[in-house]
Design an enzyme around this catalytic site. Structure first.
Site, PDB file in Angstrom:
ATOM      1  N   HIS A 135       0.330  -1.231   0.117  1.00 54.51           N
ATOM      2  CA  HIS A 135       0.190  -0.151  -0.383  1.00 54.51           C
ATOM      3  C   HIS A 135       0.787   1.036   0.056  1.00 54.51           C
ATOM      4  O   HIS A 135       0.209   1.718  -0.501  1.00 54.51           O
ATOM      5  CB  HIS A 135      -0.986   0.183   1.295  1.00 54.51           C
ATOM      6  N   ASP A 178      -2.935   1.417  -4.903  1.00 55.92           N
ATOM      7  CA  ASP A 178      -3.231   1.969  -3.782  1.00 55.92           C
ATOM      8  C   ASP A 178      -5.028   0.545  -3.719  1.00 55.92           C
ATOM      9  O   ASP A 178      -4.399  -0.269  -4.622  1.00 55.92           O
ATOM     10  CB  ASP A 178      -4.466   3.030  -4.190  1.00 55.92           C
TER      11      ASP A 178
END
Length: 433
Positions: free
Chosen positions: A402, A406
Site C-alpha cells: 500500500h 492503492d
C-alpha cells in the site's frame, strides 16, 4: 642504569641515576627516582627528571629536556621575535613519539609478540600513550578484520538456497521513520523448563526464508483483497485439450499457464503492480518476470519465468513445468531464482480456499491462487432470471504494498485478470480441441 631493557620494574623503584658527564653519583642521587605512574584506564603522568636544570621563570606549555635547558643557559636568553615558530611544534612531536614508544614494558612485550607497530595504536593517555587495554582492543579489531577477509567460499547449492530466500540489503532507515521494533528487548520464551520438547536447528533455506518474510513484513504495508473467479470456461477448454497437448509437447497442461497469461496481460496495463520502490523513487520494470512459488522438502523456492509476457500458452506450460521439476530435484541455478517482478503462489493445490501471502521483496504484489473446484453459484441469464448452477470456481487473493499500490489499483488489475479468465477464447488451443 639499574635495570635491563624490557625488564618489568615495580613502581617507585630506581631505574637510572642522571648526572653531569664524568661525575660520580652521590648517595642522594642514587636514592633519587623519577616519579611515574601508569594506570590501566589509560591515564599517564609525565616523568619528572631528577637532574633537570633550573627552569626559567616564565610558564611554558611543555617541559623541555635537560639538554635543551643547558643550551639555552650557554647561549643566553633568546629574543622572542627571533625564535622560529615551528620549533616548539617539532619538540612537541618528538615528545609525543618518545612517550608513545616508551609505554609500559608489558605493552611493548605484547606489541613485539603480536608484531604491532605502537605508532598505529591510538591511546587515551598523555600524548597518545598506549595502555594494555588499548593494545588488546587493537588486536581484537585486527583479528575480526582478518576473519572477514578470509570468509570461505560457499558451495553452489547454498548459493541457490540463499538466492531463493535472502532479502536485498536493507537501506538506512529514513529520517523520522519508526524503528522496526518498538520493544527490541521484548522476548517470549519458546518453551518452559517443565515442557518436553525436541530441538533441531533450522536448515539454511529455512533460516533465509524466515529472515526474508520478517524483512518483508517490516518493509511493505501489506494489504490483501480477494476475488471469486469463475474458471468454468478455462476448465472446459483444458479438459478437452490436455490429452492431445501432452502427446504433442510431452508436458502437462495445468491451470497455471492460463493464469500466467491473464496476469501478464493485466501487468502491461497496470505498471504499478510490476514496480519496486527505492527510497522515494518508483522503479517501473520494463520486463515482466513471473516468479512461481514451488514447495519442496527443504522449504520454498521461487524460480522465475523471464519475459513471461512474450511466451504463448505452450511456452508458459513448458517453462513452468521444467522449472518446477528442476526445483524439486535441486537442479536450479542461482540466476534462475533472481530478477522476479511479480510472484504467483498456488496453495490451492493443497486444498486451501485462499490465503494472504507475504510479498516477495522488492516486488509490489503477490497473487495467491485458491483451490479450483466446483461450487453452487447463483447465475443470472439474459432475461434477468436467477438460478443455481454448478460452476468451477476459485478465490484469487492478491497482497499488495500500500506504499505504492492503492486498493483501486489492485482491484482494477484483478478485474482485468478475472475478465480474461472468464471470457477468454484461447485460440492457441484450437488444434488440440
Amino acid at each position: 642504569i639499574k635495570r635491563e631493557e624490557g625488564e618489568t620494574v615495580p613502581v617507585d623503584d630506581v631505574v637510572a641515576v642522571i648526572g653531569e658527564e664524568g661525575e660520580e653519583p652521590s648517595e642522594a642521587e642514587e636514592s633519587a627516582a623519577p616519579e611515574a605512574e601508569e594506570k590501566e584506564e589509560g591515564e599517564a603522568v609525565e616523568e619528572e627528571e631528577a637532574a633537570e636544570a633550573e627552569e626559567p621563570g616564565e610558564e611554558e606549555e611543555e617541559p623541555e629536556k635537560p639538554e635543551k635547558t643547558e643550551e639555552r643557559e650557554e647561549a643566553g636568553p633568546e629574543e622572542p621575535e627571533e625564535e622560529p615558530e615551528e620549533e616548539p611544534e617539532e619538540v612537541d612531536e618528538e615528545e609525543k613519539e618518545r612517550i608513545r614508544k616508551y609505554s609500559s614494558p608489558l605493552v611493548r612485550k605484547i606489541a613485539k609478540e603480536e608484531d604491532v607497530d605502537l605508532s598505529r595504536v591510538e591511546g587515551p593517555g598523555i600524548h597518545g600513550r598506549v595502555t594494555k587495554r588499548d593494545i588488546m582492543a587493537f588486536l581484537e579489531a585486527r583479528e575480526e578484520e582478518e576473519e572477514t577477509r578470509e570468509a570461505p567460499e560457499r558451495p553452489e547449492e547454498e548459493e541457490v538456497e540463499e538466492a531463493a530466500a535472502a532479502p536485498p540489503a536493507a537501506k538506512a532507515r529514513p529520517e523520522g521513520a519508526p524503528a522496526a521494533s518498538p520493544l527490541p528487548d521484548f522476548h517470549v520464551p519458546a518453551f518452559t523448563e517443565d515442557e518436553e520438547v525436541e530441538i533441531e536447528p533450522m536448515s539454511r533455506i529455512r533460516e533465509l526464508t524466515a529472515a526474508h518474510m520478517r524483512y518483508s513484513k517490516d518493509t511493505s504495508a501489506h494489504v490483501t483483497t480477494v476475488f471469486h473467479i469463475d474458471m468454468t470456461k478455462v476448465a472446459r477448454i483444458r479438459n478437452r485439450a490436455k490429452g492431445p497437448f501432452l502427446e504433442a509437447h510431452g508436458t502437462k497442461l495445468t491451470y497455471m499457464p492460463f493464469i500466467f497469461k491473464a496476469v501478464c496481460a493485466a501487468l502491461r496495463k497496470h505498471k504499478k503492480l510490476n514496480a519496486a520502490l527505492d527510497g522515494d523513487q518508483i522503479i517501473y520494470k520494463k520486463n515482466i518476470n513471473l516468479g512461481m512459488a514451488v514447495a519442496i522438502d527443504r522449504g520454498l523456492l521461487v524460480p522465475v519465468i523471464r519475459d513471461a509476457d512474450e511466451l504463448n500458452l505452450v511456452g508458459l506450460a513448458k517453462t513452468a513445468n521444467d522449472l518446477a521439476d528442476r526445483a524439486r530435484s535441486k537442479k536450479l541455478g542461482p540466476d534462475e531464482l533472481k530478477g522476479g517482478t511479480f510472484t504467483i503462489t498456488n496453495p490451492g493445490v493443497f486444498g486451501s480456499l485462499f490465503g494472504t501471502p507475504i510479498i516477495n521483496q522488492p516486488q509490489m504484489a503477490i497473487l495467491g491462487i485458491g483451490a479450483i473446484e466446483k461450487r453452487p453459484i447463483v447465475v443470472t441469464d439474459d432475461h434477468g432470471v436467477d438460478a443455481i448452477a454448478i460452476r468451477t470456481m476459485s478465490y484469487f487473493g492478491i497482497t499488495y504494498d500500500h506504499r505504492l499500490v492503492d486498493g483501486a489499483d489492485a482491484d482494477h488489475f484483478m478485474n482485468d485478470v478475472k475478465e480474461i479468465l472468464e471470457t477468454g477464447d484461447w485460440p492457441e488451443l484450437e488444434p488440440f480441441l
